[in-house]
Design a protein around this motif. Sequence first.
Motif, PDB file in Angstrom:
ATOM      1  N   VAL A   1       0.939  -1.380   0.073  1.00  0.00           N
ATOM      2  CA  VAL A   1      -0.062   0.168   0.024  1.00  0.00           C
ATOM      3  C   VAL A   1       0.863   1.219   0.053  1.00  0.00           C
ATOM      4  O   VAL A   1       0.637   2.210  -0.611  1.00  0.00           O
ATOM      5  CB  VAL A   1      -1.121   0.028   1.055  1.00  0.00           C
ATOM      6  N   PHE A   2       1.905   1.329   0.908  1.00  0.00           N
ATOM      7  CA  PHE A   2       2.704   2.404   0.780  1.00  0.00           C
ATOM      8  C   PHE A   2       3.336   2.612  -0.757  1.00  0.00           C
ATOM      9  O   PHE A   2       3.600   3.805  -1.223  1.00  0.00           O
ATOM     10  CB  PHE A   2       4.010   2.430   1.696  1.00  0.00           C
ATOM     11  N   ASP A   3       3.808   1.533  -1.355  1.00  0.00           N
ATOM     12  CA  ASP A   3       4.250   1.778  -2.688  1.00  0.00           C
ATOM     13  C   ASP A   3       3.234   2.283  -3.512  1.00  0.00           C
ATOM     14  O   ASP A   3       3.338   3.286  -4.274  1.00  0.00           O
ATOM     15  CB  ASP A   3       4.512   0.380  -3.082  1.00  0.00           C
ATOM     16  N   GLU A   4       2.042   1.876  -3.413  1.00  0.00           N
ATOM     17  CA  GLU A   4       0.877   2.423  -4.155  1.00  0.00           C
ATOM     18  C   GLU A   4       0.561   4.076  -3.883  1.00  0.00           C
ATOM     19  O   GLU A   4       0.463   4.789  -4.784  1.00  0.00           O
ATOM     20  CB  GLU A   4      -0.422   1.949  -3.744  1.00  0.00           C
ATOM     21  N   ILE A   5       0.687   4.393  -2.392  1.00  0.00           N
ATOM     22  CA  ILE A   5       0.573   5.787  -2.197  1.00  0.00           C
ATOM     23  C   ILE A   5       1.577   6.718  -2.660  1.00  0.00           C
ATOM     24  O   ILE A   5       1.172   7.935  -3.209  1.00  0.00           O
ATOM     25  CB  ILE A   5       0.714   5.989  -0.582  1.00  0.00           C
TER      26      ILE A   5
END
Length: 356
Positions: free
Chosen positions: A150-154
């Motif tokens: 999710v952090f990579d998506e953010i």
Amino acid sequence: MRLQKLISLMKERGFDGALISPGTNLYYLTGLRIHEAGERLTVLVVSADGDYRLLAPSLYENVVRNFPVTFWRDGENPYDKLAWILAELHLSKGRLLIEDTMRADWLIGVIRLGPFEFHPLSSVIRELRMRKDRHEIEMMGHAAKAADRVFDEILSWDLLGMRERELALKIELAVRELSDGISFEPIVASGENGANPHHEPGNRRLRKGDMVILDYGARWKGYCSDITRTIAIGRPSERLVEIYEVVREAQENAYRTVRERTKAKEVDRAARETIARAGYGEYFTHRTGHGLGLDVHEEPYIGPNGETILENGMTFTIEPGIYVPGLGGVRIEDDVAVLDGKGKRLTRAERELIRL
């Protein structure tokens, strides 16, 4: 079987029985996923003699199978049935462990049933839940990987001008797409709001020069992850960059302190002394971490008074922070397990300062 381990501990410590209401302890001990049925009494009665029985409302008749259970229907008095179960298990008096989160109205009803001496269940079950087995750590690893993804998506989103609450919702949806759900409501704290460690996301828009604290977590098969990363929108002030580097160093120093047979407070001290040496000691306002598992906050707690001696299988967060009123804040958090005598990060997202 975990229930048998609890019974053995109860005997060892002189407890006669336990009353366990729906929640993570009930799931941990039995594998039963029973959500609290509002005001309807639901409780597992466990005797130190080795017998146990669940009392549950009839709406669970198609859910609870192959488990000793007594059902009650609307219109019946469930406390009459509970009294009958207690008598059957020879628990009309004595020392009882009570689920810490049991509803007050349920507890009042139990108090009326006999001359019991009550103690919190956590005082005993903590000895079981603090040490995770390989399967539990594997589940937590899945939850941690979801948080990392999710952090990579953010980082791919257009964050400039987005409201905090809008970003929090996007994070929640992303977590739900990649896991069994969120472990808690995401925190998004931008700019001066970052000075509040548990800021509730609001309508403030992300601006150039902001540091933005992102704190969220995922669940996998009941087990939690909890990650915090702080990112920059554009070019933050030199002081905020300095604060970031101090927190990053504190987090790394605390992580390197994690060893089997080390006291929890030594991990806290490593982070706290790093921040104090940099002149920001008064702005580190919380403990360094907390245990993690089926609950997002459980033992062991990594704080100044943490006397728990770390052992293999223990899992917890390391999350030092600096929070300066009127300026903002920085927090960096990872989930850590003690494995083979030393710490291992379960969350692995980038910890260097990222500017978007």
